[in-house]
Design a protein around this motif. Sequence first.
Motif, PDB file in Angstrom:
ATOM      1  N   CYS A 181       5.422  -7.332   5.263  1.00 11.20           N
ATOM      2  CA  CYS A 181       4.512  -6.196   5.229  1.00 11.20           C
ATOM      3  C   CYS A 181       3.075  -6.710   5.210  1.00 11.20           C
TER       4      CYS A 181
ATOM      5  N   GLU B 172       0.533  -4.560   5.045  1.00 11.50           N
ATOM      6  CA  GLU B 172      -0.247  -3.496   4.408  1.00 11.50           C
ATOM      7  C   GLU B 172      -1.192  -2.809   5.386  1.00 11.50           C
TER       8      GLU B 172
ATOM      9  N   ARG C   2      -1.094   0.081   6.197  1.00 15.55           N
ATOM     10  CA  ARG C   2      -1.345   1.442   5.704  1.00 15.55           C
ATOM     11  C   ARG C   2      -2.700   1.536   5.009  1.00 15.55           C
ATOM     12  N   GLN C   3      -3.249   0.407   4.610  1.00 18.16           N
ATOM     13  CA  GLN C   3      -4.535   0.382   3.924  1.00 18.16           C
ATOM     14  C   GLN C   3      -5.705   0.398   4.897  1.00 18.16           C
TER      15      GLN C   3
ATOM     16  N   GLY D 182      -6.719   5.090   5.014  1.00 14.91           N
ATOM     17  CA  GLY D 182      -6.506   3.830   4.309  1.00 14.91           C
ATOM     18  C   GLY D 182      -6.967   3.951   2.874  1.00 14.91           C
TER      19      GLY D 182
ATOM     20  N   SER E 298      -4.152   6.301  -1.492  1.00 15.69           N
ATOM     21  CA  SER E 298      -3.398   6.387  -2.748  1.00 15.69           C
ATOM     22  C   SER E 298      -4.322   6.517  -3.950  1.00 15.69           C
TER      23      SER E 298
ATOM     24  N   CYS F  37       4.716  -0.111  -0.582  1.00 13.64           N
ATOM     25  CA  CYS F  37       4.817   0.461   0.758  1.00 13.64           C
ATOM     26  C   CYS F  37       6.263   0.893   0.983  1.00 13.64           C
TER      27      CYS F  37
END
Length: 161
Positions: free
Chosen positions: A92, A94, A96-97, A102, A105, A112
């Motif tokens: 992973c 990351e 998604r960041q 991004g 959260s 993740c």
Amino acid sequence: MRMSEGVEWALHCCLNLAFLEQDEAVPAVKLAAFHELPTAYLTKQLQALVRAGIASSVPGPRGGFRLARAPEQISLLDVVVAIEGTEQAFRCEEIRQRGPGGGASGGIQVACTIDVAMRKAELAWRQALAAQTIADIAATVGRRYPSTPVRVRNLLATAPA
């Protein structure tokens, strides 16, 4: 996940060696000829098995390779790790960041979901490989193709390559 052809070659070599007497060694050239494989590349796979303690190398005119442990003590995962290494299949990064959303959260570090799912799948795969041994495969081959163990012994244990 795609494994190198070396995994298949190493597994077949372990299976072939399992059909032989425990102290019998087979030269790499003979193992390679048995499956019409390039000796130099197969030797690299056999050396990886030696480094992992799965096979041993016997010097001398009657030397070659043999299993270093009983087939019951060699899992399919042992062979895969010897050839492919211990690195996880999924890593992973990351992502998604990054990009829009991004860090959505709110600064809370949560795992993740994709990484968790992939690790769970890989764990199941590794557990399935760890649950099967070379002895299990040899027994299955012996049941399905009763003449194979004897044929392998005769071809690998007789005339030099």
